[in-house]
Design a protein around this motif. Structure first.
Motif, mmCIF file in Angstrom:
data_model
loop_
_atom_site.group_PDB
_atom_site.id
_atom_site.type_symbol
_atom_site.label_atom_id
_atom_site.label_comp_id
_atom_site.label_asym_id
_atom_site.label_seq_id
_atom_site.Cartn_x
_atom_site.Cartn_y
_atom_site.Cartn_z
ATOM 1 N N VAL A 1 3.074 0.076 17.166
ATOM 2 C CA VAL A 1 2.540 0.017 18.531
ATOM 3 C C VAL A 1 1.019 -0.152 18.474
ATOM 4 C CG1 VAL A 1 2.344 1.222 20.745
ATOM 5 C CG2 VAL A 1 4.460 1.406 19.401
ATOM 6 N N PHE A 2 0.375 0.582 17.583
ATOM 7 C CA PHE A 2 -1.069 0.441 17.382
ATOM 8 C C PHE A 2 -1.413 -0.990 16.965
ATOM 9 C CE2 PHE A 2 -4.405 0.230 14.138
ATOM 10 C CZ PHE A 2 -5.514 0.497 14.921
ATOM 11 N N MET A 3 -0.673 -1.528 15.997
ATOM 12 C CA MET A 3 -0.916 -2.897 15.524
ATOM 13 C C MET A 3 -0.795 -3.898 16.681
ATOM 14 S SD MET A 3 -1.437 -2.902 12.159
ATOM 15 C CE MET A 3 -0.958 -4.527 11.630
ATOM 16 N N PHE A 4 0.233 -3.719 17.490
ATOM 17 C CA PHE A 4 0.476 -4.618 18.614
ATOM 18 C C PHE A 4 -0.655 -4.507 19.643
ATOM 19 C CE2 PHE A 4 2.925 -6.112 22.359
ATOM 20 C CZ PHE A 4 3.387 -7.316 21.843
ATOM 21 N N ASP A 5 -1.083 -3.289 19.933
ATOM 22 C CA ASP A 5 -2.207 -3.081 20.856
ATOM 23 C C ASP A 5 -3.481 -3.723 20.315
ATOM 24 O OD1 ASP A 5 -0.707 -1.634 22.661
ATOM 25 O OD2 ASP A 5 -1.593 0.309 22.162
ATOM 26 N N TYR A 6 -3.729 -3.522 19.050
ATOM 27 C CA TYR A 6 -4.980 -3.964 18.441
ATOM 28 C C TYR A 6 -5.036 -5.487 18.291
ATOM 29 C CZ TYR A 6 -9.009 -4.008 15.337
ATOM 30 O OH TYR A 6 -10.239 -4.241 14.784
ATOM 31 N N LEU B 1 7.806 -3.711 11.682
ATOM 32 C CA LEU B 1 7.037 -4.069 12.878
ATOM 33 C C LEU B 1 7.950 -4.648 13.954
ATOM 34 C CD1 LEU B 1 3.805 -5.706 11.424
ATOM 35 C CD2 LEU B 1 3.893 -3.746 12.955
ATOM 36 N N ILE B 2 8.763 -5.609 13.573
ATOM 37 C CA ILE B 2 9.670 -6.234 14.541
ATOM 38 C C ILE B 2 10.625 -5.206 15.131
ATOM 39 C CG2 ILE B 2 11.606 -7.858 14.782
ATOM 40 C CD1 ILE B 2 10.145 -9.611 12.637
ATOM 41 N N THR B 3 11.191 -4.381 14.278
ATOM 42 C CA THR B 3 12.193 -3.412 14.738
ATOM 43 C C THR B 3 11.586 -2.347 15.641
ATOM 44 O OG1 THR B 3 13.411 -3.804 12.688
ATOM 45 C CG2 THR B 3 14.050 -1.890 13.975
ATOM 46 N N HIS B 4 10.462 -1.785 15.252
ATOM 47 C CA HIS B 4 9.849 -0.734 16.070
ATOM 48 C C HIS B 4 9.281 -1.296 17.374
ATOM 49 C CE1 HIS B 4 10.069 3.033 13.719
ATOM 50 N NE2 HIS B 4 10.234 2.191 12.706
ATOM 51 N N LEU B 5 8.705 -2.493 17.331
ATOM 52 C CA LEU B 5 8.203 -3.082 18.577
ATOM 53 C C LEU B 5 9.354 -3.440 19.519
ATOM 54 C CD1 LEU B 5 5.298 -5.300 17.237
ATOM 55 C CD2 LEU B 5 5.125 -3.128 18.496
ATOM 56 N N PHE C 1 16.136 -4.967 23.809
ATOM 57 C CA PHE C 1 15.784 -4.808 22.399
ATOM 58 C C PHE C 1 15.350 -6.162 21.825
ATOM 59 C CE2 PHE C 1 16.610 -4.116 17.844
ATOM 60 C CZ PHE C 1 15.922 -2.932 17.660
ATOM 61 N N THR C 2 14.163 -6.584 22.240
ATOM 62 C CA THR C 2 13.563 -7.833 21.779
ATOM 63 C C THR C 2 12.077 -7.593 21.579
ATOM 64 O OG1 THR C 2 13.148 -8.550 24.053
ATOM 65 C CG2 THR C 2 15.199 -9.318 23.026
ATOM 66 N N LEU C 3 11.462 -8.464 20.805
ATOM 67 C CA LEU C 3 10.023 -8.361 20.601
ATOM 68 C C LEU C 3 9.321 -8.495 21.944
ATOM 69 C CD1 LEU C 3 8.061 -8.029 18.206
ATOM 70 C CD2 LEU C 3 7.828 -10.512 18.208
ATOM 71 N N ILE D 1 1.582 -13.350 12.505
ATOM 72 C CA ILE D 1 1.690 -12.573 11.265
ATOM 73 C C ILE D 1 3.153 -12.441 10.837
ATOM 74 C CG2 ILE D 1 1.399 -10.272 10.253
ATOM 75 C CD1 ILE D 1 -1.188 -10.044 11.983
ATOM 76 N N ILE D 2 4.013 -12.116 11.773
ATOM 77 C CA ILE D 2 5.422 -11.864 11.426
ATOM 78 C C ILE D 2 6.278 -13.122 11.487
ATOM 79 C CG2 ILE D 2 5.358 -9.416 11.990
ATOM 80 C CD1 ILE D 2 6.639 -10.034 14.634
#
Length: 144
Positions: free
Chosen positions: A127-132, A77-81, A92-94, A141-142
């Motif tokens: 991306v979906f998780m972040f949007d939701y 999650l952290i890496t893809h976001l 390249f940051t959250l 969570i992280i």
């Protein structure tokens, strides 16, 4: 055509929201301690046998979704976001906010597809998780 689809399917309560994984769903597991994920990109206009590439380049712990631990999901999650943020803002940051699929696609197109026929590897799941859930809940969570 894809841009038109992103404009039509851009809101989850109406016709639905389209999420894109670049280049495909296996991008979530295209991860290894030896890969520079921030700069990881793949050919976009040729048959590169991406599934085979992922199985050869990824560390074995990322190969089976059903075996992902909380720590693995957190890392991905952290890496893809962070990668989503990098594609759009060059940082390249959250991210503090989400970006529309249209904005992500237009940046992929400008920075990668049009430039050298590549796409920057990015999964649509985080991306979906972040949007939701939004920044605050995902951060909690992280643990960031």
């Amino acid at each position: 055509m894809l841009l038109e689809m992103l404009e039509i399917f851009d809101e989850e309560t109406n016709l639905g929201k389209l999420y894109i994984s670049y280049p495909m769903v296996e991008s979530i597991k295209h991860f290894s301690k030896t890969l520079d994920f921030k700069n990881l990109k793949v050919e976009a206009k040729e048959n590169i046998k991406y599934k085979k590439m992922v199985s050869e380049e990824s560390d074995s712990i990322y190969q089976q979704y059903s075996k992902y631990t909380f720590e693995i999901w957190k890392l991905l999650l952290i890496t893809h976001l962070s990668k989503m943020n990098y594609i759009v803002t060059d940082n390249f940051t959250l991210p503090k906010k989400s970006f529309s699929q249209r904005v992500i696609f237009l940046n992929q197109k400008e920075k990668y597809i049009d430039k050298d026929s590549n796409v920057s590897v990015l999964s649509g799941f985080p991306v979906f998780m972040f949007d939701y859930f939004g920044f605050t809940k995902v951060s909690n969570i992280i643990g960031c």
